[in-house]
Motif scaffolding. Structure first.
Motif, mmCIF file in Angstrom:
data_model
loop_
_atom_site.group_PDB
_atom_site.id
_atom_site.type_symbol
_atom_site.label_atom_id
_atom_site.label_comp_id
_atom_site.label_asym_id
_atom_site.label_seq_id
_atom_site.Cartn_x
_atom_site.Cartn_y
_atom_site.Cartn_z
ATOM 1 N N ARG A 70 0.835 -1.292 -0.255
ATOM 2 C CA ARG A 70 0.144 0.285 -0.118
ATOM 3 C C ARG A 70 0.485 1.528 0.067
ATOM 4 O O ARG A 70 0.496 2.359 -0.162
ATOM 5 N N LYS B 17 0.149 -2.257 -5.593
ATOM 6 C CA LYS B 17 -1.460 -2.984 -6.224
ATOM 7 C C LYS B 17 -2.214 -2.304 -5.678
ATOM 8 O O LYS B 17 -2.376 -0.781 -4.934
ATOM 9 N N SER C 176 -2.930 -19.538 5.142
ATOM 10 C CA SER C 176 -3.145 -18.768 4.610
ATOM 11 C C SER C 176 -4.314 -17.560 5.330
ATOM 12 O O SER C 176 -4.826 -16.641 5.354
ATOM 13 N N ASP D 115 -5.382 -13.410 9.351
ATOM 14 C CA ASP D 115 -6.579 -13.148 10.486
ATOM 15 C C ASP D 115 -5.391 -12.873 11.380
ATOM 16 O O ASP D 115 -6.513 -12.018 12.902
ATOM 17 N N GLN E 187 -4.836 -8.761 -0.693
ATOM 18 C CA GLN E 187 -4.921 -9.829 -0.535
ATOM 19 C C GLN E 187 -4.523 -11.363 -1.073
ATOM 20 O O GLN E 187 -4.248 -12.323 -0.045
ATOM 21 N N ASP E 188 -4.452 -11.153 -2.106
ATOM 22 C CA ASP E 188 -4.435 -12.403 -2.785
ATOM 23 C C ASP E 188 -2.603 -12.238 -3.341
ATOM 24 O O ASP E 188 -2.117 -13.764 -2.815
ATOM 25 N N GLU E 189 -1.921 -11.981 -2.606
ATOM 26 C CA GLU E 189 -0.759 -11.669 -2.709
ATOM 27 C C GLU E 189 0.106 -12.074 -1.571
ATOM 28 O O GLU E 189 1.190 -12.745 -1.551
ATOM 29 N N TYR F 170 -5.822 -2.899 -6.753
ATOM 30 C CA TYR F 170 -6.716 -3.504 -5.575
ATOM 31 C C TYR F 170 -6.894 -3.819 -4.665
ATOM 32 O O TYR F 170 -5.672 -5.053 -4.667
ATOM 33 N N GLU F 171 -8.067 -4.138 -4.002
ATOM 34 C CA GLU F 171 -8.078 -5.079 -2.301
ATOM 35 C C GLU F 171 -7.753 -5.977 -2.813
ATOM 36 O O GLU F 171 -7.412 -7.248 -1.774
ATOM 37 N N ASP F 172 -8.355 -6.961 -3.850
ATOM 38 C CA ASP F 172 -8.475 -8.393 -3.550
ATOM 39 C C ASP F 172 -7.219 -8.743 -4.617
ATOM 40 O O ASP F 172 -6.760 -9.746 -4.023
ATOM 41 N N GLU F 173 -6.516 -8.028 -5.086
ATOM 42 C CA GLU F 173 -5.066 -8.406 -5.322
ATOM 43 C C GLU F 173 -4.266 -8.031 -4.613
ATOM 44 O O GLU F 173 -3.506 -9.334 -4.500
#
Length: 339
Positions: free
Chosen positions: A130, A135, A156, A160, A142-144, A137-140
């Motif tokens: 960030r 990246k 994974s 959390d 989280q995937d990374e 997008y947020e989904d990108e």
């Protein structure tokens, strides 16, 4: 032109000095009265080739961690040059330093203090993405994060969890994942296996080796664990009281250290050969204060083989033992080889 660039070492440290200034009150700040200079790093030079493992070894307090923090400009050096891919980091602008941060990262010695207790593991790993806008997008993101957690052999689902929910070895893996997220070329590992069980430390080292092959990394190891250093290193530098006293290929130094301080360090490693006993060299006295380092050879106050006044007054010359193996000592090589 490209061929010449390929020959440039990834990291070149030339005459690095990092001093800290201690003093209280207005008089010390304005007039220097009562000001004390801590010679944490004093005229250190070495080269790290791309794809190699370089280790800096020495007792606690000798200046190892200050060297690595100076190279990354986490503390500002007092003098010298730090070349990364042939460019002097000390001349970089703020924007250039931000780009450099993507190429060089550090895994801190104490994961408990380097991981924010208020952030989850996923947030810790995602933060550099960030900050640097890697990246969109947020989904990108989280995937990374999920991919990196699995890369360092966690789940994974661990994204959390908070730092206090991890063991020491798992917290080290979070630190490694955070260092990898920007795809660096150069990673500083500061006492990476310190405080870990032998089996956990071995697993971390195996992981680092696999990551080096996968991501084409160059490692700068900071350690006082000689067993670990022998296992991971291509080249070793021995540091004492802010200065490097011996440097060379890992096998040359571990099998035949020449400087009296290096010989004392490696004599402490127990031999695993049946019937073979290592003669331990016990150093007497305490390490001098870096505020008042001794003149001449920095090791002269504890050296059992010093020649006399010359060791106390003259800075020792560098001697070439062949194949890049060098040491700073007044004692002739022929004498040093007769241990």
């Amino acid at each position: 032109m490209k061929k010449n660039m390929d020959r440039v070492p990834l990291v070149q440290v030339q005459g690095l000095k990092t001093y800290f200034y201690k003093g209280k009150g207005v008089l010390s700040k304005v007039f220097g009265k009562g000001l004390r200079i801590v010679h944490a790093v004093d005229d250190v030079s070495f080269t790290i080739e791309a794809g190699k493992n370089f280790s800096l070894v020495g007792e606690t307090g000798c200046g190892k961690s200050t060297v690595c923090r100076s190279i990354l400009r986490l503390v500002e050096p007092t003098d010298g040059k730090i070349l990364f891919e042939g460019q002097n980091l000390l001349e970089f602008s703020k924007r250039e330093m931000q780009k450099f941060r993507c190429k060089a990262q550090i895994v801190m010695q104490d994961p408990r203090s380097s991981l924010n207790p208020r952030m989850t593991a996923g947030e810790i790993i995602a933060e550099p993405l960030r900050i640097h806008g890697m990246k969109k997008y947020e989904d990108e993101i989280q995937d990374e994060v999920a991919r990196l957690l699995e890369t360092v052999r966690l789940s994974s689902e661990d994204a959390d969890k908070y730092p206090h929910e991890f063991s020491g070895g798992q917290a080290r893996r979070i630190g490694i994942a955070r260092a990898l997220v920007l795809r660096p070329q150069f990673i500083v590992a500061d006492e990476l296996t310190s405080g870990l069980d032998v089996s956990i430390a071995a697993a971390i080292l195996d992981l680092m080796q696999d990551l080096q092959d996968e991501f084409k990394l160059t490692y700068f190891w900071i350690s006082h664990d000689l067993h670990m250093v022998k296992y991971v290193s291509d080249n070793i530098a021995i540091m004492y009281l802010g200065k490097i006293v011996e440097i060379g290929r890992a096998q040359d130094i571990s099998d035949g250290p020449l400087h009296p301080y290096s010989q004392a360090l490696f004599s402490a490693i127990p031999s695993i050969k049946p019937g073979h006993e290592t003669r331990k060299i016990i150093l007497e006295g305490e390490v001098p204060s870096p505020i008042h380092p001794p003149s001449g050879c920095p090791f002269n106050t504890r050296c059992q083989r010093k020649l006399g006044a010359i060791c106390e007054t003259d800075v020792p010359p560098w001697q070439d033992a062949g194949d890049g193996h060098r040491l700073s000592c007044h004692i002739p090589l022929e004498t040093l080889r007769k241990v």
